[in-house]
Design a protein around this motif. Sequence first.
Motif, PDB file in Angstrom:
ATOM      1  N   GLU A 178      -4.059 101.148  53.870  1.00  0.00           N
ATOM      2  CA  GLU A 178      -3.332 100.654  52.696  1.00  0.00           C
ATOM      3  C   GLU A 178      -3.122  99.147  52.776  1.00  0.00           C
TER       4      GLU A 178
ATOM      5  N   GLN B 150      -6.291  97.593  51.765  1.00  0.00           N
ATOM      6  CA  GLN B 150      -6.480  97.660  50.317  1.00  0.00           C
ATOM      7  C   GLN B 150      -5.660  96.588  49.610  1.00  0.00           C
TER       8      GLN B 150
ATOM      9  N   LYS C  73      -6.946  93.532  47.249  1.00  0.00           N
ATOM     10  CA  LYS C  73      -6.507  93.378  45.869  1.00  0.00           C
ATOM     11  C   LYS C  73      -5.839  92.036  45.635  1.00  0.00           C
TER      12      LYS C  73
ATOM     13  N   GLU D  40      -6.640 107.122  45.421  1.00  0.00           N
ATOM     14  CA  GLU D  40      -6.215 105.856  46.002  1.00  0.00           C
ATOM     15  C   GLU D  40      -4.693 105.689  46.026  1.00  0.00           C
TER      16      GLU D  40
END
Length: 702
Positions: free
Chosen positions: A239, A242, A246, A674
Amino acid sequence: MNLKINLDSPHIKLKGLGGYRIEVLKSDLNIHSIADLFHLIPNRYVDRRKFYKINTLAASSTEVQIIGEIMDIKKIRNTSGERLKAIFRDETGSIELVWFKGISYMQKKIKSTETFVVYGKLNEFGGSLSIVHPEIESLHSFKLKGSKGILPVYPSTEKCQKAGISSVFLRQIIKEAFDAFGNHIHEALPLHLREEFGWPEKRTGLQELHFPSTFENLQKAQFSLKFEELFYLQLQLLEKKQLRLKNIKGFEFSKIDTYFNTFYKQHLPFELTEAQKRVLKEIRKDLGAGVQMNRLLQGDVGSGKTMVAVLSSLIAIDNGYQCCIMAPTEILAKQHYNSISELLQPLEINIKILTGSTKKKNRETLHDELANGNLHILIGTHALIEDKVIFKNLGLAIIDEQHRFGVAQRSKLWKKSKLPPHVLVMTATPIPRTLAMSYYGDLDLSVIDELPPGRKPITTAHRTDASRLKVLKFVKDEIAKGRQVYFVYPLIKESEKLDYKDLMDGYHALSRDFPMPDYQISIVHGQMKSEEKEFEMKRFVKNNTQIMVATTVIEVGVNIPNASIMVIESAERFGLSQLHQLRGRVGRGAYQSHCILMTSDKISDDSKQRIESMVQTNDGFKLAEIDLNLRGPGDLMGTQQSGVLNLKVSDLIKDSQILHLARKKAQDILREDELLLLEKNKIIKNTLVQIMNDKAFWSYIS
Ligand code: ADP
Ligand code: MG
């Protein structure tokens, strides 16, 4: 009911658990709450289901349980002290029980003619069997207490023992805690995972951990608990990654243009290995994605990381950005500078070097060129991160041999441009994949797992001072064939003076063994000025000297293909990864190379293991695994275990299979869902939120 509730809360009433014992549980076993108690992992288990007959006992049966009677018991006193000896008998034979401590207590306890249950480790001495300090209990109380079954043995300390916190006591309060609070244990793994692997519910799993029904069920429970821990560790890391992808925008290197193509098509001095190609592809993809790259490039010494760095920097330049390459030592920076300038010479790229010894005047022009963008590649040492060094548009920062740079230093580099530059960290310290996955779970990892073709594996031998003459003879023969030789001496900070003396003594001895004018010797060590060092290095590089005497200054990256022998003095004083790094200085050309590890006759077991591992394998990854087992992960990484790795149930090394499974499952689940919005993943989502909120790993079970 919150299971994180403190043990001395009035809601908790466990028999025999008072103030002092609670203190000891906290201080010695790190148990503060009911949740902690449930997650106290037994060290091992003993199988108390089975009873043995004495005539079936063999020395090989280790821990045994027998029922019988005490025939004869007496205190024996001789020169070596006192002991209590009893003959214990069942209907098939007899065995000796021995106590060295607590003699009068035992005498009182077993004076009766009752039947006893005895449990302990079998000893064989002079052909007869005995048990020293057995656990002994009357059959009557054994039946009463129900001490049967597979029993956990919990961790203990001296303080625990004094406070009466035995395995029996712990089992008893855990049982009580289960009865009172067991139904507050929340599920942590979703049904679809538990079904897939046939794992029990969390509550049942914990129950099996403390009160196993069968070894098979116990194993399943242990596996699922370890999985759970590693699964949430991996989920958090994924996470985090991710989030980075982003949120952290990066320069988009959208094109591959003239610089790269010209070099690749016309000036590449050799065909890239498949591994180099693959890694380059991974990097290219990152650079073009508009997201900041944060990649760790692992490749054993000599695997050709430099070329990957060069090609990556050409992509940056093709897109109008600057690039820097940071090396841990001046020698290495110079070497990079020389070899990269030579490689890129046909391309008319402006490359400069900046180190502590760069002259002021050069520095000024360099600063100007950096600021106006005329300088494409800046190679250097720590000097690169000084405040005065300002790039026009740094797009890619390549850091060689990262373990020498702190994270803080790295982020200083980071501050130098509008967007964070792409970062490529290159390391030859082969962190085992399992560990890399956990430490660098939010970093991307590229691995060059192949050496350029034509390399002959280095042979490694262990020699002691007794065979020094033979070693010197061997070295002379190699020099006669035109080869060059390193002699390396340890240099360890705390004892620098002594080490320096060793080095100089060694140098003088070698000067006698290899006299001028037939032989020329270079020497390089940390107390020399950098011009002197460079002068000596140059002589060796040019093959004007055949022998290089050095401290670990040469450890990283020096590339001299004609050098084919590495003699490491006092090799027992080096760590495994350091030995491997040093060995990597040879075997860089087409010649058969040799590494000779010199030690004294007597070395510790640990040193012996390190040396033997070196002799047995050239595989840096294998050596890293061994190192990891010898030293533990904290040491290996040169850091304390970070908070997130505060593992309770699992072990990164021993449970690496489970770790891989956990990572794969975490990836699969995030790929499909996700944001963890699916109903079937609700438990995961909730658990993660709990972990994030509480920061304490096990808190989420409440
Ligand atoms: P390291 O990964 O330890 O930094 P280097 O980049 O210094 O390794 O490369 C070691 C040597 O191998 C250098 O002399 C380099 O020119 C050579 N080399 C690198 N890649 C290849 C290749 N694909 N084929 C042949 N030689 C190569
Ligand atoms: Mg290198």
